[in-house]
Scaffold this active site. Structure first.
Site, PDB file in Angstrom:
ATOM      1  N   LEU A  38       2.334  -1.130  -2.408  1.00 37.30           N
ATOM      2  CA  LEU A  38       2.022  -2.384  -3.118  1.00 37.30           C
ATOM      3  C   LEU A  38       2.152  -3.573  -2.174  1.00 37.30           C
ATOM      4  O   LEU A  38       1.284  -4.453  -2.124  1.00 37.30           O
ATOM      5  CB  LEU A  38       2.959  -2.558  -4.321  1.00 37.30           C
ATOM      6  CG  LEU A  38       2.959  -1.399  -5.337  1.00 37.30           C
ATOM      7  CD1 LEU A  38       3.828  -1.772  -6.536  1.00 37.30           C
ATOM      8  CD2 LEU A  38       1.545  -1.072  -5.790  1.00 37.30           C
ATOM      9  N   TYR A  39       3.239  -3.591  -1.441  1.00 37.62           N
ATOM     10  CA  TYR A  39       3.450  -4.656  -0.444  1.00 37.62           C
ATOM     11  C   TYR A  39       2.290  -4.685   0.548  1.00 37.62           C
ATOM     12  O   TYR A  39       1.680  -5.730   0.783  1.00 37.62           O
ATOM     13  CB  TYR A  39       4.774  -4.412   0.286  1.00 37.62           C
ATOM     14  CG  TYR A  39       4.935  -5.225   1.543  1.00 37.62           C
ATOM     15  CD1 TYR A  39       5.410  -6.534   1.486  1.00 37.62           C
ATOM     16  CD2 TYR A  39       4.595  -4.704   2.793  1.00 37.62           C
ATOM     17  CE1 TYR A  39       5.546  -7.290   2.642  1.00 37.62           C
ATOM     18  CE2 TYR A  39       4.723  -5.450   3.948  1.00 37.62           C
ATOM     19  CZ  TYR A  39       5.199  -6.737   3.870  1.00 37.62           C
ATOM     20  OH  TYR A  39       5.322  -7.486   5.016  1.00 37.62           O
ATOM     21  N   CYS A  40       1.965  -3.528   1.113  1.00 42.62           N
ATOM     22  CA  CYS A  40       0.931  -3.471   2.155  1.00 42.62           C
ATOM     23  C   CYS A  40      -0.433  -3.912   1.638  1.00 42.62           C
ATOM     24  O   CYS A  40      -1.165  -4.628   2.320  1.00 42.62           O
ATOM     25  CB  CYS A  40       0.819  -2.049   2.713  1.00 42.62           C
ATOM     26  SG  CYS A  40       2.280  -1.497   3.597  1.00 42.62           S
TER      27      CYS A  40
ATOM     28  N   ASP B  62       1.076  -8.901   8.223  1.00 39.12           N
ATOM     29  CA  ASP B  62       1.921  -7.785   8.648  1.00 39.12           C
ATOM     30  C   ASP B  62       1.023  -6.792   9.367  1.00 39.12           C
ATOM     31  O   ASP B  62      -0.154  -6.658   9.006  1.00 39.12           O
ATOM     32  CB  ASP B  62       2.538  -7.106   7.406  1.00 39.12           C
ATOM     33  CG  ASP B  62       3.729  -6.215   7.773  1.00 39.12           C
ATOM     34  OD1 ASP B  62       3.559  -5.314   8.620  1.00 39.12           O
ATOM     35  OD2 ASP B  62       4.818  -6.418   7.217  1.00 39.12           O
TER      36      ASP B  62
END
Lengths: 242, 251
Positions: A150-152, A138
Site C-alpha cells: 500500500l505504501y509503495c 521512494d
C-alpha cells in the site's frame, strides 16, 4: 519574505523534513513548515524563524485550513517540498488495511495534488528562473516491497504526479522527485534489519538527512532539470539481485 | 549532520575533452572549487593552452595539460598514471570527450562504428579501469557525460545513440563494480550547446518547442550537475541525472 524566497515543506516536524527545513533557513530561505504533531523540533524551527502550521493531512478540513493560511499570506513561494510521509507495513486485517490505504492516498497523493494545484499561482517562477516543486518519493516506487504494497503503490502515485505537474506547470515551475533509500533508519529497525538493508546498497552505509538536503539544494540551484527522479539510495536499487 | 562528502580544495580531477565547450565549462567550475586539473585534449591544443593560461593566472600550478588520442587504448593506463603523478593523487574522472555525427543506415562503416563506440564507450571504460585503483585511494568518483539519446534514439544517429546507451549501462555497472570506494554517476544533457556544424533554424526551434522549459540549456547547467555529483552526492551512485529542460517528458 527573505531574499531567496520562501519554501513550503510538509512533514517538517521531525527526521529528514526537520533537517531540510533547518538547512533551508540556514541557507537564507524563508520556510513555512507544515507538521502533524507538536514537538521540540517544531519549537526549534519556530525559534529559527520558520512559520509553523499544524495539520493532519488525512483530514480534508485541516488540509484546506493549511492552504487557506498559506494563500492568506499572499506572498510568492520559491518552492514546495512534499516530504510528509507514512511508512508502515500493510496490516494483515483487510479492513484495517483499507483504512490505512485511505491515509496513504491522502498523505502521499491527495495532499500533494491539492497543494500543488491550489498554490501553483503563488509559485514565483519565470521562464529563465523557474520555481520548484519537489516530491520526496521512494526507490520502492519503482521496485516495491510486497510487505509494504500500500505504501509503495501510493509513493508510485506521487512519483507519477511528478511527471504530470512537470508537464502542467512548465516552463514556469520545475517539478522533480527525490527517491530516498536507507537514509535514516527508524528506531524500530533492528540491528539485523539495518545490516541486511546496508548489505543491499553499493556504498554500505546509511545516507543521513544531509544527503537529501544536498539533493534538494542541487535541484533548487539548477534551472534546467525538470521531470527528473534523483535516487539518494547508496545504489540500493542497482544492488538488488534480479 | 554532515555526510562524508568533503570540500574539493586541493583535490585533482582529470577531465577528458576539457579544452572546449561543455568540457571546458566543467573544468572551470571544478577549478573554481579549488580543484587541480589535468585537462585532456586531442586536437584543440590552442584552446587547451589558452584555458590553462587563464586558470593558472588565477591560481598558479593548478592545471596540467595532457594530449592523447583516446582511441589509442594501449595509452590509457599511462594517461591515468601521469594524471595521478602531477599532484600525487586523483580524485575525480570526468569522461566528457565524445564524437557526434549522423550515421544513416545503409552508409554505416566499421570505421565510424569504431570511432563513435571508441570515444563514447570504449575509452570511458578503459580509462575508468585504469584510474579506478587511483580513485579508490581517496574515495573518488567518476562522472560520465551521457545524453538523453542513450534512452531515446536520435533519428539519423543509431551508432552514436547505441554508444551512449552503452555508456549509460556502463555507468550503472561500474557503480556496482567499484562501490563502495568509488562512486560512478552520469549526466544526460538535452539541448545544451547546438553543434557547431550549422543546422537549420527550424529544427532548432522545433527542438525547443519539444522541451518543457521552452529554452536551450546552458553549459553551466551541466557543469553544476557534475559538481553536484562530485561534491554533494556522497550517497548517490549508479545514477544518470538528466539535465534536459524536461525533454524526456515530451515523448
Amino acid at each position: 519574505m527573505t531574499e531567496r524566497g520562501t519554501i513550503l515543506i510538509t512533514g517538517a516536524g521531525r527526521r529528514v523534513g526537520l533537517h531540510v527545513a533547518h538547512s533551508l533557513l540556514r541557507d537564507g530561505f524563508g520556510v513555512i513548515a507544515h507538521y502533524r504533531s507538536e514537538s521540540d523540533g517544531v519549537a526549534a524551527l519556530r525559534a529559527a524563524g520558520a512559520t509553523a502550521i499544524q495539520a493532519d493531512l488525512t483530514r480534508s478540513e485541516e488540509l484546506r485550513r493549511l492552504l487557506a493560511t498559506v494563500t492568506g499570506k499572499d506572498e510568492p513561494l520559491r518552492g514546495i517540498i512534499h516530504n510528509a510521509s507514512l511508512f508502515e507495513t500493510t496490516r494483515e486485517d483487510v479492513d484495517e488495511a483499507l483504512a490505512q490505504y485511505e491515509r496513504f492516498v491522502a498523505v502521499h497523493m491527495r495532499a500533494p495534488w491539492l497543494i500543488n494545484t491550489i498554490l501553483a499561482p503563488l509559485l514565483a517562477g519565470e521562464n529563465d528562473d523557474p520555481a520548484d516543486i519537489i516530491h520526496i518519493t521512494d526507490i520502492f516506487a519503482d521496485n516495491p516491497n510486497p510487505a509494504f504494497d500500500l505504501y509503495c503503490s501510493t509513493k508510485a502515485g506521487l512519483q507519477n504526479l511528478t511527471l504530470s505537474f512537470a508537464k502542467r506547470l512548465a516552463p514556469r515551475v520545475k517539478v522533480n522527485a527525490i527517491q530516498p533509500g536507507p537514509v535514516l533508519f527508524k528506531d524500530t529497525h533492528t540491528a539485523a534489519a539495518r545490516e541486511r538493508v546496508l548489505e543491499e546498497t553499493l556504498l554500505g552505509r546509511e545516507g543521513g538527512a544531509e544527503a537529501i538536503y544536498r539533493a534538494v539544494k542541487a535541484l533548487l540551484d539548477n534551472p534546467y532539470i525538470t521531470g527528473a527522479s534523483l535516487p539518494v539510495d547508496g545504489g540500493r536499487r542497482l544492488a538488488q539481485r534480479v | 549532520m554532515q555526510d562524508t562528502t568533503a570540500l574539493l580544495d586541493g583535490k585533482t580531477a582529470l577531465v577528458t575533452g576539457g579544452a572546449r565547450r561543455i568540457g571546458a565549462r566543467i573544468a572551470r567550475l571544478l577549478h573554481a572549487e579549488g580543484m587541480n586539473l589535468v585537462l585532456h585534449y586531442h586536437r584543440s591544443v590552442h584552446e587547451a593552452e589558452a584555458l590553462r593560461d587563464e586558470l593558472e593566472g588565477m591560481r598558479p600550478n593548478s592545471v596540467a595539460l595532457v594530449q592523447a588520442d583516446l582511441l589509442d587504448t594501449a595509452r590509457l593506463p599511462a594517461l591515468a598514471e601521469s594524471a595521478h603523478a602531477v599532484w600525487g593523487r586523483l580524485d575525480v574522472l570526468v569522461n566528457n570527450a565524445s564524437t557526434f555525427y549522423p550515421t544513416p543506415v545503409g552508409e554505416i562503416t566499421e570505421a565510424v562504428w569504431d570511432d563513435l563506440l571508441g570515444t563514447n564507450l570504449k575509452a570511458p571504460l578503459f580509462l575508468s579501469q585504469a584510474t579506478a585503483p587511483l580513485l579508490a585511494e581517496h574515495h573518488g568518483c567518476i562522472v560520465n557525460l551521457i545524453d538523453i539519446h542513450a534512452v531515446r534514439p536520435l533519428k539519423g544517429y543509431p551508432v552514436y545513440s547505441a554508444a551512449k546507451a552503452g555508456l549509460y549501462m556502463l555507468t550503472q555497472s561500474l557503480a556496482r563494480e567499484l562501490g563502495p570506494r568509488v562512486r560512478v554517476n552520469g549526466v544526460a544533457p538535452g539541448a545544451i550547446l547546438w553543434p557547431e556544424q550549422s543546422e537549420n533554424a527550424a529544427m532548432h526551434e522545433a527542438l525547443i518547442e519539444r522541451t518543457a522549459l521552452k529554452r536551450e540549456g546552458s553549459p553551466d547547467d551541466v557543469a553544476r550537475a557534475v559538481l553536484f555529483l562530485v561534491r554533494d552526492a556522497g550517497y548517490i551512485t549508479g545514477h544518470i541525472l538528466p539535465v534536459d529542460g524536461g525533454r524526456m517528458l515530451s515523448h
